[in-house]
Motif scaffolding. Structure first.
Motif, PDB file in Angstrom:
ATOM      1  N   TRP A 107       0.617  -1.464   0.284  1.00 41.06           N
ATOM      2  CA  TRP A 107      -0.143  -0.135  -0.037  1.00 41.06           C
ATOM      3  C   TRP A 107       0.765   1.220   0.149  1.00 41.06           C
ATOM      4  N   LEU A 108       1.768   1.170   0.665  1.00 36.33           N
ATOM      5  CA  LEU A 108       3.021   2.126   0.525  1.00 36.33           C
ATOM      6  C   LEU A 108       3.264   2.753  -0.075  1.00 36.33           C
ATOM      7  N   SER A 109       4.164   1.880  -1.227  1.00 40.01           N
ATOM      8  CA  SER A 109       4.513   1.507  -2.431  1.00 40.01           C
ATOM      9  C   SER A 109       3.254   2.010  -3.814  1.00 40.01           C
ATOM     10  N   ALA A 110       2.316   1.232  -3.655  1.00 43.31           N
ATOM     11  CA  ALA A 110       1.445   2.312  -5.222  1.00 43.31           C
ATOM     12  C   ALA A 110       1.085   3.149  -4.244  1.00 43.31           C
ATOM     13  N   ALA A 111       0.877   3.926  -2.952  1.00 41.55           N
ATOM     14  CA  ALA A 111       0.720   5.218  -2.331  1.00 41.55           C
ATOM     15  C   ALA A 111       1.634   6.159  -3.310  1.00 41.55           C
ATOM     16  N   GLY A 112       2.751   6.122  -2.544  1.00 44.20           N
ATOM     17  CA  GLY A 112       4.258   6.808  -3.481  1.00 44.20           C
ATOM     18  C   GLY A 112       4.125   6.802  -5.223  1.00 44.20           C
ATOM     19  N   ASN A 162      10.481  12.375  -1.093  1.00 40.67           N
ATOM     20  CA  ASN A 162      10.141  12.141   0.301  1.00 40.67           C
ATOM     21  C   ASN A 162       9.211  11.529  -0.032  1.00 40.67           C
ATOM     22  N   VAL A 163       9.113  10.298  -1.843  1.00 40.30           N
ATOM     23  CA  VAL A 163       8.994   9.578  -1.989  1.00 40.30           C
ATOM     24  C   VAL A 163       9.800   8.114  -2.316  1.00 40.30           C
ATOM     25  N   LEU A 164      10.538   8.694  -3.190  1.00 39.96           N
ATOM     26  CA  LEU A 164      11.645   8.264  -3.297  1.00 39.96           C
ATOM     27  C   LEU A 164      12.917   7.840  -2.686  1.00 39.96           C
ATOM     28  N   SER A 216      11.255  -2.542  -0.785  1.00 38.32           N
ATOM     29  CA  SER A 216      10.446  -1.877  -1.514  1.00 38.32           C
ATOM     30  C   SER A 216       9.789  -2.487  -2.955  1.00 38.32           C
ATOM     31  N   ARG A 217       8.571  -2.898  -2.899  1.00 30.48           N
ATOM     32  CA  ARG A 217       7.128  -3.554  -3.827  1.00 30.48           C
ATOM     33  C   ARG A 217       7.282  -2.413  -5.150  1.00 30.48           C
ATOM     34  N   PHE A 218       8.305  -3.069  -6.162  1.00 35.59           N
ATOM     35  CA  PHE A 218       8.102  -2.067  -7.285  1.00 35.59           C
ATOM     36  C   PHE A 218       7.260  -2.350  -8.022  1.00 35.59           C
ATOM     37  N   TRP A 219       6.456  -3.950  -8.055  1.00 30.02           N
ATOM     38  CA  TRP A 219       5.042  -4.020  -8.725  1.00 30.02           C
ATOM     39  C   TRP A 219       3.773  -2.876  -8.657  1.00 30.02           C
ATOM     40  N   ALA A 220       3.836  -2.745  -6.823  1.00 24.19           N
ATOM     41  CA  ALA A 220       2.828  -2.385  -6.235  1.00 24.19           C
ATOM     42  C   ALA A 220       3.311  -0.498  -7.034  1.00 24.19           C
ATOM     43  N   PHE A 221       4.352  -0.206  -7.110  1.00 20.79           N
ATOM     44  CA  PHE A 221       4.852   0.839  -7.127  1.00 20.79           C
ATOM     45  C   PHE A 221       4.605   1.880  -8.759  1.00 20.79           C
TER      46      PHE A 221
END
Length: 256
Positions: free
Chosen positions: A37-42, A225-227, A237-242
């Motif tokens: 969820w954090l990776s997708a939000a980013g 702040n995201v990266l 980190s979850r690359f696929w979600a990001f």
């Protein structure tokens, strides 16, 4: 500014304030590897910057250039991008300050400052520097709810969703850095800041050049702040979600 615009923006700022209140309590975001969820939000927040903010910056370059030329005699043809770079560098410096201070207090290498499972936050001085800086950042977001380059309900909705998800990411990082101090005091500072920025926006208006400059600074800050949490290897980190978050939100933004 119409009553409808003010009302919709008022609902948006209440949503953004609520994000600061609830995020530290979202325990499902904890753990390693990084929450999807954090990776997708980013990914959503970064997509908004590149697909929406940057084209706005290109459009505002001329007005910022005129303002800079009138004020400083013209120092570059890329004023607005220099402002975005300034935002990125400012928040990189703040992140580095927090990591170094937290590592020193925990007695661990700086590179392990967030990755280590230690319940140590930063000192009071660094905490208040962070809160002051992110308070201004939040105030800027609150102000831009009413004074963006692109206007209208759809633009407001996309901006609000992107900033709400971005706040989830930044709040999670601030909670990791400052621990109980953030949950007890820091999040309420940010709530007041975003509401204050909205109140200033409702009472005042600035030039198009100033809006472009503020947008540029915010864009640089969002990218950093995201990266800073997505890129380090220790975050897993979850690359696929990001990527899914970035691609999906980009597709939606292209419908504007």
């Amino acid at each position: 500014m119409t009553v409808l615009t003010l009302a919709l923006a008022g609902l948006a700022v209440l949503l953004l304030a609520a994000v600061h209140v609830v995020t530290p309590s979202l325990r499902f975001l904890d753990g390693s590897p990084r929450s999807v969820w954090l990776s997708a939000a980013g990914g959503v927040a970064v997509a908004y910057v590149f697909v929406h903010f940057l084209p706005e910056l290109a459009g505002g370059e001329a007005s910022v250039g005129r303002m800079a030329g009138d004020t400083f005699g013209g120092f570059s043809e890329r004023h607005v991008y220099l402002i975005a770079l300034t935002g990125l560098m400012a928040f990189y410096g703040l992140d580095r300050l927090a990591k170094v201070d937290r590592s020193r207090r925990a007695g661990i290498p700086v590179t392990d400052a967030r990755g280590a499972s230690v319940n140590v936050g930063t000192g009071a001085g660094v905490f208040w520097i962070h809160m002051g800086s992110f308070g201004l950042y939040n105030g800027l977001v609150g102000y831009l709810l009413l004074h963006r380059e692109a206007t209208g309900p759809a633009s407001l909705a996309f901006f609000t969703v992107a900033m709400a998800l971005h706040f989830v990411v930044t709040d999670y990082g601030l909670n990791e850095d400052h621990k109980a101090a953030y949950r007890r005091i820091g999040r309420w500072v940010l709530v007041v800041a975003v509401l204050a920025g909205f109140a200033v926006g409702a009472a005042t208006a600035v030039s198009d050049a100033a809006i472009a400059a503020l947008t540029a600074f915010l864009g640089g800050g969002v990218i950093l702040n995201v990266l800073k949490d997505e890129v380090p290897s220790e975050r897993q980190s979850r690359f696929w979600a990001f990527a899914l978050g970035a691609a999906g939100y980009s597709a939606l933004l292209l419908t504007l």
